[in-house]
Design a protein around this motif. Structure first.
Motif, PDB file in Angstrom:
ATOM      1  N   VAL A 259     -35.968  -7.461  20.569  1.00  0.00           N
ATOM      2  CA  VAL A 259     -35.194  -7.694  19.352  1.00  0.00           C
ATOM      3  C   VAL A 259     -35.404  -6.567  18.347  1.00  0.00           C
ATOM      4  N   ALA A 260     -36.643  -6.154  18.164  1.00  0.00           N
ATOM      5  CA  ALA A 260     -36.953  -5.128  17.163  1.00  0.00           C
ATOM      6  C   ALA A 260     -36.333  -3.784  17.510  1.00  0.00           C
ATOM      7  N   VAL A 261     -36.454  -3.383  18.761  1.00  0.00           N
ATOM      8  CA  VAL A 261     -35.927  -2.074  19.136  1.00  0.00           C
ATOM      9  C   VAL A 261     -34.402  -2.069  19.065  1.00  0.00           C
ATOM     10  N   GLY A 262     -33.778  -3.199  19.401  1.00  0.00           N
ATOM     11  CA  GLY A 262     -32.324  -3.277  19.318  1.00  0.00           C
ATOM     12  C   GLY A 262     -31.828  -3.265  17.887  1.00  0.00           C
ATOM     13  N   LEU A 263     -32.470  -4.059  17.023  1.00  0.00           N
ATOM     14  CA  LEU A 263     -32.058  -4.115  15.626  1.00  0.00           C
ATOM     15  C   LEU A 263     -32.259  -2.785  14.914  1.00  0.00           C
ATOM     16  N   THR A 264     -33.295  -2.066  15.311  1.00  0.00           N
ATOM     17  CA  THR A 264     -33.616  -0.816  14.622  1.00  0.00           C
ATOM     18  C   THR A 264     -32.586   0.266  14.882  1.00  0.00           C
ATOM     19  N   PHE A 265     -32.154   0.409  16.128  1.00  0.00           N
ATOM     20  CA  PHE A 265     -31.348   1.574  16.488  1.00  0.00           C
ATOM     21  C   PHE A 265     -29.903   1.265  16.863  1.00  0.00           C
ATOM     22  N   SER A 266     -29.509  -0.003  16.895  1.00  0.00           N
ATOM     23  CA  SER A 266     -28.132  -0.313  17.257  1.00  0.00           C
ATOM     24  C   SER A 266     -27.144   0.218  16.226  1.00  0.00           C
ATOM     25  N   SER A 267     -27.496   0.139  14.925  1.00  0.00           N
ATOM     26  CA  SER A 267     -26.578   0.624  13.899  1.00  0.00           C
ATOM     27  C   SER A 267     -26.383   2.129  13.996  1.00  0.00           C
ATOM     28  N   VAL A 268     -27.462   2.850  14.309  1.00  0.00           N
ATOM     29  CA  VAL A 268     -27.352   4.310  14.477  1.00  0.00           C
ATOM     30  C   VAL A 268     -26.492   4.632  15.690  1.00  0.00           C
ATOM     31  N   THR A 269     -26.654   3.886  16.782  1.00  0.00           N
ATOM     32  CA  THR A 269     -25.876   4.135  17.992  1.00  0.00           C
ATOM     33  C   THR A 269     -24.392   3.868  17.750  1.00  0.00           C
ATOM     34  N   VAL A 270     -24.074   2.783  17.029  1.00  0.00           N
ATOM     35  CA  VAL A 270     -22.675   2.500  16.719  1.00  0.00           C
ATOM     36  C   VAL A 270     -22.088   3.604  15.856  1.00  0.00           C
ATOM     37  N   ARG A 271     -22.857   4.093  14.900  1.00  0.00           N
ATOM     38  CA  ARG A 271     -22.343   5.189  14.055  1.00  0.00           C
ATOM     39  C   ARG A 271     -22.085   6.441  14.870  1.00  0.00           C
ATOM     40  N   GLU A 272     -22.990   6.745  15.820  1.00  0.00           N
ATOM     41  CA  GLU A 272     -22.805   7.936  16.645  1.00  0.00           C
ATOM     42  C   GLU A 272     -21.587   7.808  17.559  1.00  0.00           C
ATOM     43  N   LEU A 273     -21.354   6.615  18.085  1.00  0.00           N
ATOM     44  CA  LEU A 273     -20.211   6.427  18.987  1.00  0.00           C
ATOM     45  C   LEU A 273     -18.891   6.338  18.228  1.00  0.00           C
ATOM     46  N   SER A 274     -18.928   5.755  17.029  1.00  0.00           N
ATOM     47  CA  SER A 274     -17.684   5.552  16.274  1.00  0.00           C
ATOM     48  C   SER A 274     -17.413   6.658  15.256  1.00  0.00           C
ATOM     49  N   GLY A 275     -18.482   7.335  14.817  1.00  0.00           N
ATOM     50  CA  GLY A 275     -18.328   8.362  13.795  1.00  0.00           C
ATOM     51  C   GLY A 275     -18.110   7.799  12.405  1.00  0.00           C
ATOM     52  N   SER A 276     -18.421   6.505  12.192  1.00  0.00           N
ATOM     53  CA  SER A 276     -18.166   5.858  10.898  1.00  0.00           C
ATOM     54  C   SER A 276     -19.407   5.141  10.402  1.00  0.00           C
ATOM     55  N   THR A 277     -19.800   5.439   9.165  1.00  0.00           N
ATOM     56  CA  THR A 277     -20.925   4.738   8.554  1.00  0.00           C
ATOM     57  C   THR A 277     -20.584   3.284   8.269  1.00  0.00           C
ATOM     58  N   ALA A 278     -19.348   3.045   7.808  1.00  0.00           N
ATOM     59  CA  ALA A 278     -18.949   1.670   7.511  1.00  0.00           C
ATOM     60  C   ALA A 278     -19.012   0.795   8.759  1.00  0.00           C
ATOM     61  N   LEU A 279     -18.592   1.348   9.899  1.00  0.00           N
ATOM     62  CA  LEU A 279     -18.621   0.580  11.146  1.00  0.00           C
ATOM     63  C   LEU A 279     -20.047   0.345  11.645  1.00  0.00           C
ATOM     64  N   SER A 280     -20.976   1.197  11.227  1.00  0.00           N
ATOM     65  CA  SER A 280     -22.351   1.037  11.699  1.00  0.00           C
ATOM     66  C   SER A 280     -22.932  -0.313  11.286  1.00  0.00           C
ATOM     67  N   GLY A 281     -22.485  -0.842  10.156  1.00  0.00           N
ATOM     68  CA  GLY A 281     -22.955  -2.142   9.714  1.00  0.00           C
ATOM     69  C   GLY A 281     -22.554  -3.271  10.637  1.00  0.00           C
ATOM     70  N   LEU A 282     -21.511  -3.023  11.472  1.00  0.00           N
ATOM     71  CA  LEU A 282     -21.070  -4.053  12.403  1.00  0.00           C
ATOM     72  C   LEU A 282     -22.084  -4.298  13.518  1.00  0.00           C
ATOM     73  N   ALA A 283     -23.002  -3.359  13.727  1.00  0.00           N
ATOM     74  CA  ALA A 283     -24.037  -3.565  14.749  1.00  0.00           C
ATOM     75  C   ALA A 283     -24.912  -4.756  14.367  1.00  0.00           C
ATOM     76  N   GLY A 284     -25.403  -4.746  13.129  1.00  0.00           N
ATOM     77  CA  GLY A 284     -26.195  -5.874  12.672  1.00  0.00           C
ATOM     78  C   GLY A 284     -25.378  -7.151  12.609  1.00  0.00           C
ATOM     79  N   THR A 285     -24.092  -7.007  12.231  1.00  0.00           N
ATOM     80  CA  THR A 285     -23.216  -8.177  12.184  1.00  0.00           C
ATOM     81  C   THR A 285     -23.072  -8.809  13.558  1.00  0.00           C
TER      82      THR A 285
END
Length: 443
Positions: free
Chosen positions: A43-69
């Protein structure tokens, strides 16, 4: 890591059975703690880096918040099936369902990273969130055989066990990333590979070792006590055998859960406190890696900050549980809101390069969450009759995670459109209002 529970059987049970159930409670706490250690890593490793991974794949900071969502939404969606399965077949069945779904989520996430698809990654993270549902359900399993006045301490021991895995998890991401890329796996696979192994171990522990089932045993012991069935049991019987699967009435429905909450103000206040504490924590924590990443912080620095935060969530859990049992649930809840307020002010007021200030804020954020979750969960469990407990607990986790998911959506929009500081201010207002309400309604 385990407690020394005493008198964990309802009045009316024979001394021999009472001693045996006490031993079962010790074993239950040990098994749940071991599963929490392993599950906490994932859980910890996923929560920590999922938002960064989404931002890298999508190129959007706003979308990065959807990882935690997505992760919190998955925990919310799985809270109901986990609670229903537990109510019908016992805690082992519910936890098996949760960790099994989390395993599937890791596989989908690894596939998404390989394909470079952020929508598929979000879908995987929804299933990934089932692990959080399992970890949350484990804390309630720790209270099934607890005597009145001890549930916070027993619950806190299982929460505390998460410390080891949760603190280690974020710091395993970078070595795992190097190892996975060395094997030819795409960049970003490491954290999800670690989570996959962690959830598999947690699932194995629950399936093999959580016997006898604590919830089924508690129901059987309660039934025997209320019907004076101890006189019908042979002297050699250590543990009452669990009866058939509970009926709809005994297992409860979520319609019943709503009715119970409406008729139990103490339980309702506990639910609100849990939901607010979790929303405040998830909102700020999910966007902190992005905030630090904007300042050029490395994975290692981000991992250390999140590890400190998670240490705040879990390290002092036994102390929090003891305080909740000794000085009162509401007092601890109000103190938790104060800690969350201080965290929001410190973290929100820090710049992208103020790593130390952010780290202190995240440490207090975790501690405030611990106060809210442990005291609120104990208050909720003790206020609700055993026959309605699992649906009310499931409803609590559902609402808690729905609020958390909404919080991460709003957090991503606030940070993307305004700033991390505005997010801190919004959280500060929310916890201040909640703390004042709890203090005014404590009588």
């Amino acid at each position: 890591m385990t407690a020394n529970p005493t008198n964990t059987t309802p009045p009316g049970a024979s001394p021999g059975r009472k001693t045996r159930v006490t031993a079962v409670q010790r074993r239950t706490l040990t098994v749940l703690s071991a599963a929490q250690i392993s599950g906490g890593i994932g859980v910890a490793v996923g929560l920590t880096f999922s938002s960064v991974t989404v931002r890298e794949l999508s190129g959007s900071t706003a979308l990065s918040g959807l990882a935690g969502t997505a992760t919190v939404l998955g925990a919310a969606l799985l809270a109901l099936p986990t609670a229903k399965s537990s109510g019908r077949s016992g805690r082992r069945a519910g936890l098996t369902l949760a960790y099994g779904c989390a395993l599937l989520g890791c596989l989908v996430s690894l596939l998404a990273v390989a394909l470079g698809s952020w929508p598929l990654l979000l879908a995987g993270l929804v299933l990934f969130g089932a692990a959080s549902a399992g970890n949350l359900a484990s804390r309630y399993a720790a209270t099934d055989l607890s005597p009145p006045g001890h549930s916070a301490r027993h619950l806190s021991l299982v929460v505390w066990a998460t410390t080891v895995g949760s603190v280690a998890g974020p710091n395993l991401a970078e070595p795992a990333e190097r190892f996975s890329t060395g094997l030819g796996m795409p960049s970003g696979s490491g954290p999800f590979a670690v989570a996959l192994v962690s959830f598999a171990i947690a699932l194995g522990i629950i399936v093999v070792a959580l016997r006898p089932d604590p919830l089924l045993l508690a129901r059987s012991a309660s039934s025997n006590a209320s019907s004076n069935a101890s006189s019908d049991t042979s002297p050699d019987s250590d543990v009452p055998a669990p009866g058939p699967a509970p009926s709809e009435k005994s297992a409860g429905t979520f319609r019943t859960a709503w009715r119970v909450l409406r008729g139990t103000p103490v339980a309702a206040r506990a639910l609100v406190a849990i939901a607010v504490s979790h929303t405040a924590m998830v909102s700020i924590m999910s966007m902190t890696p992005v905030h630090l990443d904007h300042g050029g912080s490395t994975y290692t620095v981000i991992g250390i900050v999140i590890s400190l935060h998670i240490a705040g969530m879990y390290v002092l859990s036994p102390v929090v549980g003891w305080l909740a049992d000794r000085v009162g649930r509401t007092t601890v809840l109000v103190a938790g809101m104060g800690l969350l307020l201080a965290a929001a002010v410190l973290a929100g007021g820090a710049g992208t390069h103020d790593v130390t200030q952010v780290a202190v804020g995240l440490l207090l954020l975790g501690l405030g969450w611990s106060f809210g979750l442990i005291s609120g969960s104990a208050m909720l469990s003790e206020a609700v009759p055993l026959e309605h407990r699992t649906p009310v607990q499931g409803l609590s986790d559902l609402l808690m995670n729905v609020c958390g998911a909404a919080g991460t959506v709003i957090a991503g929009l606030i940070v993307g459109g305004l700033s991390y500081g505005v997010l801190g201010a919004a959280v500060a207002v929310m916890v201040t209002v909640t703390g004042a309400w709890l203090a005014l309604t404590r009588a």
